[in-house]
Design an enzyme around this catalytic site. Structure first.
Site, PDB file in Angstrom:
ATOM      1  N   VAL A  31       0.771  -1.252   0.006  1.00 51.62           N
ATOM      2  CA  VAL A  31       0.087   0.072   0.157  1.00 51.62           C
ATOM      3  C   VAL A  31       0.623   1.286  -0.063  1.00 51.62           C
ATOM      4  CG1 VAL A  31      -1.702   1.255   1.468  1.00 51.62           C
ATOM      5  CG2 VAL A  31      -2.007  -1.094   1.032  1.00 51.62           C
ATOM      6  N   PHE A 175      -8.022   0.939  -1.389  1.00 57.02           N
ATOM      7  CA  PHE A 175      -9.148  -0.130  -1.744  1.00 57.02           C
ATOM      8  C   PHE A 175      -8.317  -0.704  -3.025  1.00 57.02           C
ATOM      9  CE2 PHE A 175     -12.071   2.843   0.229  1.00 57.02           C
ATOM     10  CZ  PHE A 175     -12.442   1.997   0.976  1.00 57.02           C
ATOM     11  N   CYS A 283      -5.431  -9.464   2.415  1.00 57.28           N
ATOM     12  CA  CYS A 283      -6.459  -8.705   3.173  1.00 57.28           C
ATOM     13  C   CYS A 283      -7.734  -9.440   3.600  1.00 57.28           C
ATOM     14  CB  CYS A 283      -6.813  -7.596   1.854  1.00 57.28           C
ATOM     15  SG  CYS A 283      -5.383  -6.459   1.695  1.00 57.28           S
TER      16      CYS A 283
HETATM   17  C1  UDX Z   1      -8.648  -6.879  -1.884  1.00 55.07           C
HETATM   18  C2  UDX Z   1      -9.693  -5.959  -2.315  1.00 55.07           C
HETATM   19  O1  UDX Z   1     -10.496  -6.210  -3.533  1.00 55.07           O
HETATM   20  C3  UDX Z   1      -9.164  -4.585  -2.220  1.00 55.07           C
HETATM   21  O2  UDX Z   1     -10.142  -3.513  -2.383  1.00 55.07           O
HETATM   22  C4  UDX Z   1      -8.457  -4.594  -0.799  1.00 55.07           C
HETATM   23  O3  UDX Z   1      -7.848  -3.013  -1.005  1.00 55.07           O
HETATM   24  C5  UDX Z   1      -7.436  -5.323  -0.531  1.00 55.07           C
HETATM   25  O4  UDX Z   1      -8.304  -6.525  -0.504  1.00 55.07           O
HETATM   26  P1  UDX Z   1      -6.717  -8.200  -3.267  1.00 55.07           P
HETATM   27  O5  UDX Z   1      -6.312  -8.969  -1.926  1.00 55.07           O
HETATM   28  O6  UDX Z   1      -5.523  -7.434  -4.014  1.00 55.07           O
HETATM   29  O7  UDX Z   1      -7.915  -7.176  -2.953  1.00 55.07           O
HETATM   30  O8  UDX Z   1      -7.211  -9.120  -4.348  1.00 55.07           O
HETATM   31  P2  UDX Z   1      -8.779  -9.439  -4.898  1.00 55.07           P
HETATM   32  O9  UDX Z   1      -8.551  -9.068  -6.601  1.00 55.07           O
HETATM   33  O10 UDX Z   1      -9.813  -8.749  -4.410  1.00 55.07           O
HETATM   34  O11 UDX Z   1      -8.768 -11.151  -4.744  1.00 55.07           O
HETATM   35  C6  UDX Z   1      -9.005 -11.517  -3.542  1.00 55.07           C
HETATM   36  C7  UDX Z   1      -9.042 -12.980  -3.462  1.00 55.07           C
HETATM   37  O12 UDX Z   1     -10.441 -13.373  -3.888  1.00 55.07           O
HETATM   38  C8  UDX Z   1      -7.996 -13.688  -4.472  1.00 55.07           C
HETATM   39  O13 UDX Z   1      -7.680 -14.946  -3.901  1.00 55.07           O
HETATM   40  C9  UDX Z   1      -9.024 -14.060  -5.695  1.00 55.07           C
HETATM   41  O14 UDX Z   1      -8.499 -15.432  -6.320  1.00 55.07           O
HETATM   42  C10 UDX Z   1     -10.481 -14.361  -4.854  1.00 55.07           C
HETATM   43  N1  UDX Z   1     -11.463 -14.012  -5.894  1.00 55.07           N
HETATM   44  C11 UDX Z   1     -11.728 -12.642  -6.149  1.00 55.07           C
HETATM   45  C12 UDX Z   1     -12.440 -15.227  -5.928  1.00 55.07           C
HETATM   46  O15 UDX Z   1     -12.427 -16.089  -5.652  1.00 55.07           O
HETATM   47  N2  UDX Z   1     -13.487 -14.739  -6.724  1.00 55.07           N
HETATM   48  C13 UDX Z   1     -13.813 -13.671  -7.235  1.00 55.07           C
HETATM   49  O16 UDX Z   1     -14.967 -13.483  -7.956  1.00 55.07           O
HETATM   50  C14 UDX Z   1     -12.868 -12.543  -7.041  1.00 55.07           C
END
Ligand code: UDX
Length: 463
Positions: A31, A175, A283
């Protein structure tokens, strides 16, 4: 003094005349580094502080501690333009900056509560570095923290800096998503600014004026809660569709069609309804836990989120059961795994479901080969003690394998040459844990294709 209370959440586009500000960012993790760089990119003067001398030296030479699309170029160009600097000297940064952003880790304790010791330590250091002659300063919390942390930061700064220091505390949660951090920061859906001081609010709006994004003006506590509530809601969406995917598997429905059908309702939306092995990363797992924990502490327990966690854990258990059902005993079975990172476009493996999966396969005695476009090094570290054959090439990884498992949603896996994979593998079985492949393509290439809750429109016998 926390002088002014913002009464309501006003959402409106900013319309200030822009001019550069002097900003400090404490912590050059995901971040901090990306936020600081994007602030410099829009013209602010930014000093990034980290207590890791080696990291600071490396960043000065343009060497990246993380992989993130576009970040490296942006850092190099802003350093050479003189808008971005790296230092270990927090005193210097506090002296030169009107606004000091705290972006240090807030890891979970064993019991799920949030470890705020880095926040406390940095608040104390900032207080020690403050001088009344510097004039007004704003301390901004960018890290994800439980509600009420900002109030404590304010107390710590007042306690150690002395009453004659003029300071306000702001919550400004981030975010950004890993893998699209620069894109997210430069084009935010909204910017949340939480403070009880109108003066601080006005200055913060100037910081974000160049981003041309809607600003959500709220009080300190509401801003802190928005972050926990937003991440938990997204995790809830993922767990919801994962739970639905299991109903689809039992009933012969297709989870992608269901997601499409419900996602076209604008109130629901199709985003974050991709069924898979569950959510990971630095996160969601931590923030859901943190939100549950603070809700219990406040006497308003969010049991709903406890079920979100259970579903997420069950998703991998269920996948392992299906693998065992197919292969019977996993010992000595050759399993190729595509994907180690917690999601695509990152080398981050924190709380990666792919890592958990590989570890479980190893524990059951499978012979695992693995490939990831970016997370081979980080993955090998996280999987220390596991005997994994890391392959530089995604096709080589599948040689002689009895099953190919897709564990991360990288695009190149979706576009793989399945004929080539078919020729290399010993048995034609794919378990697509992220639903990235076109099931019919896999079937046409001669594979037995297993997904998460999808059914092939052309089952093998008809192909
Ligand atoms: C997340 C939030 O989206 C972001 O706003 C916050 O600041 C930090 O946490 P991030 O952890 O970088 O971001 O990844 P993200 O794209 O949100 O995916 C998180 C997890 O969810 C991944 O393991 C991804 O594979 C999973 N995921 C995401 C799913 O299994 N299905 C989905 O539809 C979306």
């Amino acid at each position: 003094m926390l002088a002014f209370r913002v009464e309501s959440a006003i959402i409106r586009a900013n319309a200030y005349i822009y001019f550069p500000m002097n900003l400090a960012i404490i912590g050059t993790g995901y971040v901090g580094l990306t936020t600081g760089t994007c602030f410099a990119e829009v013209g602010h003067n930014v000093i990034c502080v980290d207590n890791n001398q080696k990291k600071v030296e490396a960043l000065r030479q343009g060497k990246m501690p993380i992989y993130e699309p576009d970040l490296e170029d942006m850092i190099v160009s802003n350093v050479s333009a003189g808008r971005l600097a790296f230092t270990t000297d927090l005193n210097e940064a506090v002296a030169k900056s009107d606004i000091i952003f705290i972006a240090v880790p807030t890891p979970p304790h064993e019991d799920g509560s949030v470890d705020l010791s880095f926040i406390e330590a940095v608040s104390h250091e900032i207080a020690d570095a403050m001088r009344p002659e510097y004039g007004y300063r704003i301390v901004v919390d960018k890290s994800t923290v439980p509600v009420s942390t900002g109030r404590k930061v304010y107390e710590v700064i007042n306690r150690y800096a002395g009453a004659d220091v003029d300071v306000d505390v702001v919550s400004n949660p981030e975010f950004l998503r890993e893998g699209s951090a620069v894109q997210d920061l430069m084009n935010p859906d909204r910017v949340v600014i939480g403070t009880n001081s109108q003066r601080a609010m006005d200055m913060m709006k100037r910081v974000y004026q160049p981003f041309n994004a809607p600003i959500v003006e709220v009080d300190l506590a509401s801003a802190e809660l928005i972050k926990h509530a937003a991440n938990s809601f997204l995790a809830l969406k993922i767990s919801y569709i994962n739970a639905v995917s299991q109903v689809c598997e039992k009933s012969g429905a297709d989870v992608e069609l269901v997601a499409m059908g419900i996602g076209m309702d604008k109130r629901i939306s199709r985003n974050f309804l991709n069924a898979g092995l569950g959510y990971g990363g630095s996160c969601f797992p931590k923030d859901v836990k943190g939100f549950i924990n603070i809700s219990h502490q406040l006497g308003a327990p969010l049991h709903l989120l406890e079920e979100v966690e259970r579903i997420n854990a069950r998703q991998l258990d269920h996948f392992m059961d299906r693998l065992r059902e197919k292969l019977w005993v996993l010992r000595n079975k050759r399993i190729a795994v595509w994907g180690i990172a917690f999601k695509q476009n990152t080398d981050d493996v924190r709380e990666s479901v792919a890592v958990k999966l590989i570890r479980r396969l190893c524990e059951e005695g499978a012979i695992v080969s693995a490939y990831d476009p970016k997370a081979m090094e980080t993955g090998a570290k996280a999987l220390e003690g596991c005997e994994v054959n890391y392959c530089d090439d995604m096709y080589e990884c599948t040689r002689d394998a009895e099953v190919l498992v897709v564990a991360t949603e990288w695009k190149q896996f979706a576009n793989a040459n399945l004929q080539r994979v078919r020729e290399l593998m010993k048995l034609p079985i794919i378990f697509d844990g992220r639903n990235v492949m076109h099931g019919d393509n896999a079937t046409h290439a001669g594979f037995e294709y297993h997904s998460i809750g999808r059914k092939s429109l052309y089952p093998k016998e008809q192909a």
